[in-house]
Design a protein around this motif. Sequence first.
Motif: not given
Length: 163
Positions: A7-22
Motif C-alpha cells: 500500500p502507498q501512503n497517499p501523503i508521501t506518494r508522488s503525484v506526476f502532474l503531467d500524468k494527472e493532467n495530460p
Amino acid sequence: MDETAAPQNPITRSVFLDKENPAVWKALNGLKLKAREAAEEAGLDRTLTELLNIRISQINGCAYCLDVHVSDALDNGESTQRLAVLPAWRETTLFTAKERAALALAEAVTNVSDFAARERDSGYARHHLTVEEFSVISWLAITMNAFNRLSIVSEHPVRRRQP
C-alpha cells in the motif's frame, strides 16, 4: 487494484502532474516547442538553449531536468569543461559575450525576487542582445522554470543510465 502490491501512503506518494493532467502537459510542451522555434528563428543555436536550460535547472535544483539537458547538451556537442564550470560562468572566459548575456538574463528571469541582481543582469543583457534575442531568451527561461517546477513538485525520478 493489485492486492499484492504494497500500500502507498497517499501523503508521501508522488503525484506526476503531467500524468494527472495530460492536456496541461501538452500545452506546456507546445510552449516549449514554440519557444525553441522562436530561438531558432532568432539565430540562437541549440547549444546555447541547452546551456540556459542547465543553468536554470542548477539554480532551481531540478535533478530530473539537469539529467535530461546535460545529456542533450553533450549530444549537441557541448564540452564537459564548459558544463563543469557553468555554475561559475562569470569567473571564466570560456563563454562568448552573447552566451554571457543570455546566461545573465536567464538568471535574472529565474531569480525574480532579487531586484538588484535582476536589474543589473537585465541591463547587461539589453546591451549585448537584440530585442528579439532578449525576448526569446526570456521565453526560454520562463518555460524552463515551469518545467523545473513541474518536475520538482512531481518528484520525477532520475533513473540510472546503462553504460
